[in-house]
Design a protein around this motif. Structure first.
Motif, PDB file in Angstrom:
ATOM      1  N   LEU A 227       1.032  -1.186   0.055  1.00 43.48           N
ATOM      2  CA  LEU A 227       0.080  -0.092   0.031  1.00 43.48           C
ATOM      3  C   LEU A 227       0.857   1.112  -0.081  1.00 43.48           C
ATOM      4  CD1 LEU A 227      -2.943  -0.857   2.548  1.00 43.48           C
ATOM      5  CD2 LEU A 227      -3.198  -0.293   0.154  1.00 43.48           C
ATOM      6  N   ARG A 228       1.853   0.969   0.995  1.00 43.47           N
ATOM      7  CA  ARG A 228       2.598   2.257   0.782  1.00 43.47           C
ATOM      8  C   ARG A 228       3.378   2.761  -0.447  1.00 43.47           C
ATOM      9  NH1 ARG A 228       8.346   3.192   3.525  1.00 43.47           N
ATOM     10  NH2 ARG A 228       8.527   5.465   3.799  1.00 43.47           N
ATOM     11  N   ALA A 229       3.805   1.468  -1.035  1.00 42.65           N
ATOM     12  CA  ALA A 229       4.524   1.562  -2.416  1.00 42.65           C
ATOM     13  C   ALA A 229       3.578   2.100  -3.621  1.00 42.65           C
ATOM     14  CB  ALA A 229       4.840   0.229  -2.832  1.00 42.65           C
ATOM     15  N   LEU A 230       2.370   1.824  -3.323  1.00 49.71           N
ATOM     16  CA  LEU A 230       1.440   2.332  -4.476  1.00 49.71           C
ATOM     17  C   LEU A 230       0.974   3.969  -4.170  1.00 49.71           C
ATOM     18  CD1 LEU A 230      -1.275  -0.723  -4.156  1.00 49.71           C
ATOM     19  CD2 LEU A 230       0.395  -0.071  -6.183  1.00 49.71           C
ATOM     20  N   ILE A 231       0.971   4.247  -2.881  1.00 47.16           N
ATOM     21  CA  ILE A 231       0.679   5.591  -2.475  1.00 47.16           C
ATOM     22  C   ILE A 231       1.989   6.564  -2.759  1.00 47.16           C
ATOM     23  CG2 ILE A 231       0.420   7.160  -0.293  1.00 47.16           C
ATOM     24  CD1 ILE A 231      -2.051   5.232  -0.590  1.00 47.16           C
ATOM     25  N   ARG A 232       3.258   5.925  -2.716  1.00 47.23           N
ATOM     26  CA  ARG A 232       4.376   6.783  -3.141  1.00 47.23           C
ATOM     27  C   ARG A 232       4.449   6.688  -4.535  1.00 47.23           C
ATOM     28  NH1 ARG A 232       8.569   6.962   1.182  1.00 47.23           N
ATOM     29  NH2 ARG A 232       9.976   6.316  -0.195  1.00 47.23           N
ATOM     30  N   GLY A 233       3.876   5.735  -5.227  1.00 43.90           N
ATOM     31  CA  GLY A 233       4.223   5.696  -6.708  1.00 43.90           C
ATOM     32  C   GLY A 233       5.456   5.170  -6.917  1.00 43.90           C
ATOM     33  N   SER A 234       5.756   4.122  -6.185  1.00 43.39           N
ATOM     34  CA  SER A 234       7.124   3.434  -6.478  1.00 43.39           C
ATOM     35  C   SER A 234       6.614   2.391  -7.552  1.00 43.39           C
ATOM     36  CB  SER A 234       7.507   2.922  -5.095  1.00 43.39           C
ATOM     37  OG  SER A 234       7.554   3.664  -4.089  1.00 43.39           O
ATOM     38  N   HIS A 235       8.074   1.753  -7.928  1.00 46.75           N
ATOM     39  CA  HIS A 235       7.563   0.748  -8.967  1.00 46.75           C
ATOM     40  C   HIS A 235       7.050  -0.713  -8.308  1.00 46.75           C
ATOM     41  CE1 HIS A 235       7.935  -2.024 -12.170  1.00 46.75           C
ATOM     42  NE2 HIS A 235       8.701  -2.716 -11.437  1.00 46.75           N
ATOM     43  N   VAL A 236       6.089  -1.194  -8.683  1.00 46.03           N
ATOM     44  CA  VAL A 236       5.630  -2.364  -8.073  1.00 46.03           C
ATOM     45  C   VAL A 236       5.368  -3.387  -9.456  1.00 46.03           C
ATOM     46  CG1 VAL A 236       4.748  -1.607  -5.856  1.00 46.03           C
ATOM     47  CG2 VAL A 236       3.274  -1.413  -7.691  1.00 46.03           C
ATOM     48  N   ASP A 237       5.599  -4.376  -8.942  1.00 45.82           N
ATOM     49  CA  ASP A 237       5.066  -5.638 -10.138  1.00 45.82           C
ATOM     50  C   ASP A 237       3.815  -5.636 -10.191  1.00 45.82           C
ATOM     51  OD1 ASP A 237       4.415  -7.738 -11.677  1.00 45.82           O
ATOM     52  OD2 ASP A 237       5.791  -9.107 -10.639  1.00 45.82           O
ATOM     53  N   SER A 238       3.031  -5.060 -10.958  1.00 45.03           N
ATOM     54  CA  SER A 238       1.571  -4.782 -11.108  1.00 45.03           C
ATOM     55  C   SER A 238       0.827  -6.090 -11.336  1.00 45.03           C
ATOM     56  CB  SER A 238       0.817  -3.880 -12.032  1.00 45.03           C
ATOM     57  OG  SER A 238       1.696  -4.265 -13.357  1.00 45.03           O
ATOM     58  N   ALA A 239       1.452  -6.988 -11.490  1.00 48.53           N
ATOM     59  CA  ALA A 239       0.815  -8.444 -11.997  1.00 48.53           C
ATOM     60  C   ALA A 239       0.581  -9.154 -10.411  1.00 48.53           C
ATOM     61  CB  ALA A 239       1.596  -9.526 -12.842  1.00 48.53           C
ATOM     62  N   ARG A 240       1.550  -8.886  -9.567  1.00 49.50           N
ATOM     63  CA  ARG A 240       1.501  -9.265  -8.300  1.00 49.50           C
ATOM     64  C   ARG A 240       0.630  -8.463  -7.279  1.00 49.50           C
ATOM     65  NH1 ARG A 240       7.198 -10.562  -6.636  1.00 49.50           N
ATOM     66  NH2 ARG A 240       6.223 -11.841  -4.935  1.00 49.50           N
TER      67      ARG A 240
END
Ligand code: SF4
Length: 441
Positions: A227-240
């Motif tokens: 959630l924090r990564a999404l809020i910060r706009g960090s790169h996340v593996d969207s498939a996961r």
């Protein structure tokens, strides 16, 4: 002061019809509702208006009569003066005393206990140390963006209950602080708020929420971090990243003012500190897009006050060692069980915490050393204390001050009469007798 303690017991006035009392504070849960109206007749609480079912049962449980002795030595009824003399002698002879408890009493008593710990060179450990350790360490490591419950009431339009069930444990939280009240910037009350519950099961609070997200205990840390990564706009593996976490992140980002409440379910167990740190960091990151705060729901009594007083007076919030003449932090595991098991403590003074919380093993250790127990039910403890001193109940038999989990001080009112001294009076009396004993030696 010792004369005061004894004369209170002897001169206790017969029950007075006190009538109606308003703005009484209930200590039965962390809400610490300070708007209770109590009707008293002949020293009995007849009614506690505005209290929830838990509060009603809390107030009625303190109706007397409080029969039996005020003090006991080795399980036998004793004169108060004799019991205090014995307790002072035990403390005076102690090489390494342990003082444990203090979460169910006033700030004034907590300060008196720290002063006594300083006087006798004791190790002092708060009764809720085990539960609070992970949360406090997380706050100390990463900080917290917080607010008063009054601010939450006035401003929060998104409220998240993460792993807590206040509908059951804090029944008036919705009504007083978080969900239903009309606030200055939330004029529509409940209709103006989005309520979100994140928990490992569907709780009573989830039934009353707008959104429920099921996150198992094993997934909590990872979910908070993603959630924090999404809020910060960090790169996340969207498939996961699950759609559920994406929609939760959108709801959080849509807040104008958000409040996230959490509790012991998050901080307890393995990885508790890491999970609380993840939640606090998530809330910090949310402040880039909205005002967001994190708050614990808080426990019954005055655990926050105990942490504050010990912090103010020693610099350490949950336990401190005064044996060197100045406060030191305990550098190892500091639960009562571990300290008692170590065998280094030759005397234990237990003040205003439920001794039933102590594990059976801890109680076995207590049976091997002299113990002094100051508690409203000291003479009915699950083991026989060397000196048992039954005390008055804070917020029922005497006033004082407590600290709510959001750091707001609240006064307590006396509701009923009792011949029993307060825990603070016992501690101050011991302090004075020890001074006399030390002057004589
Ligand atoms: S919500 Fe908690 S503090 Fe308030 S009346 Fe109920 S038990 Fe007491």
């Amino acid at each position: 002061m010792s004369a005061t303690v004894e004369s209170r017991a002897i001169d206790a006035a017969p029950s007075l019809p006190l009538g109606e009392l308003t703005d009484v504070t209930c200590l039965a849960c962390g809400c610490l509702c300070d708007d209770i109206a109590i009707t008293v007749r002949d020293n009995q609480i007849l009614e506690a208006r505005r209290a929830c079912a838990i509060g009603q049962s809390y107030f009625s449980s303190h109706n007397g009569p409080h029969e039996g002795p005020i003090a006991a030595i080795d399980g036998e009824p004793a004169e108060l003066a004799q019991a205090i003399d014995r307790a002072a002698a035990i403390l005076n002879a102690a090489r390494r005393p342990l003082i444990w408890g203090l979460s169910q009493t006033t700030i004034e008593t907590q300060a008196a206990a720290v002063a006594l710990a300083d006087q006798v060179g004791a190790v002092i450990v708060l009764g809720h140390e085990n539960e609070a350790r992970a949360h406090l360490r997380a706050v100390q490591r990463v900080g917290v963006v917080s607010a008063t419950l009054g601010e939450v009431k006035a401003r929060a339009d998104v409220v998240v209950f993460w792993g807590v069930d206040p509908a059951v444990t804090h029944p008036r939280h919705f009504e007083r602080y978080s969900v239903e009240p009309r606030g200055r910037f939330v004029p529509d009350g409940r209709a103006g708020r989005t309520i979100i519950v994140v928990d490992s099961r569907r709780t009573a609070t989830a039934e009353r929420a707008d959104h429920f997200f099921e996150v198992t205990e094993a997934q909590q840390f990872a979910s908070l971090w993603v959630l924090r990564a999404l809020i910060r706009g960090s790169h996340v593996d969207s498939a996961r990243v699950s759609p559920m976490l994406r929609s939760l992140a959108e709801l959080l980002q849509g807040a104008r003012y958000g409040a996230m409440f959490h509790g012991p379910a998050l901080s307890g167990g393995p990885g508790g500190q890491a999970k609380v740190e993840a939640l606090l960091l998530l809330v910090r990151s949310l402040n880039a897009v909205a005002r967001f705060v994190a708050l614990p729901l808080g426990g019954p009594g005055n655990p926050t006050g105990a942490e504050a007083v010990l912090g103010w007076q020693s610099g350490y919030t949950l336990c401190a060692d005064f044996s060197r003449g100045f406060p030191l932090q305990l550098t190892r595991e500091s639960s009562a069980h571990v300290l008692l098991e170590s065998g280094e403590h030759d005397v234990a003074l237990i003040v205003s915490d439920d001794p039933r919380q102590l594990s059976p093993t801890s109680r076995q250790f207590l049976e091997r050393i002299p113990t002094i127990l100051i508690h409203p039910n000291a003479t009915q403890a699950p083991w026989t204390a060397t000196v048992a001193l039954n005390s008055a109940v804070p917020g029922i038999h005497h006033g004082g001050t407590v600290l709510r989990a959001d750091g707001v001080m609240l006064p307590l009112r006396k509701v009923l009469e009792t011949p029993r001294p307060t825990d603070r009076e016992y501690l101050e009396s011991l302090h004075q007798r020890l001074q006399i004993l030390r002057m004589r030696s």
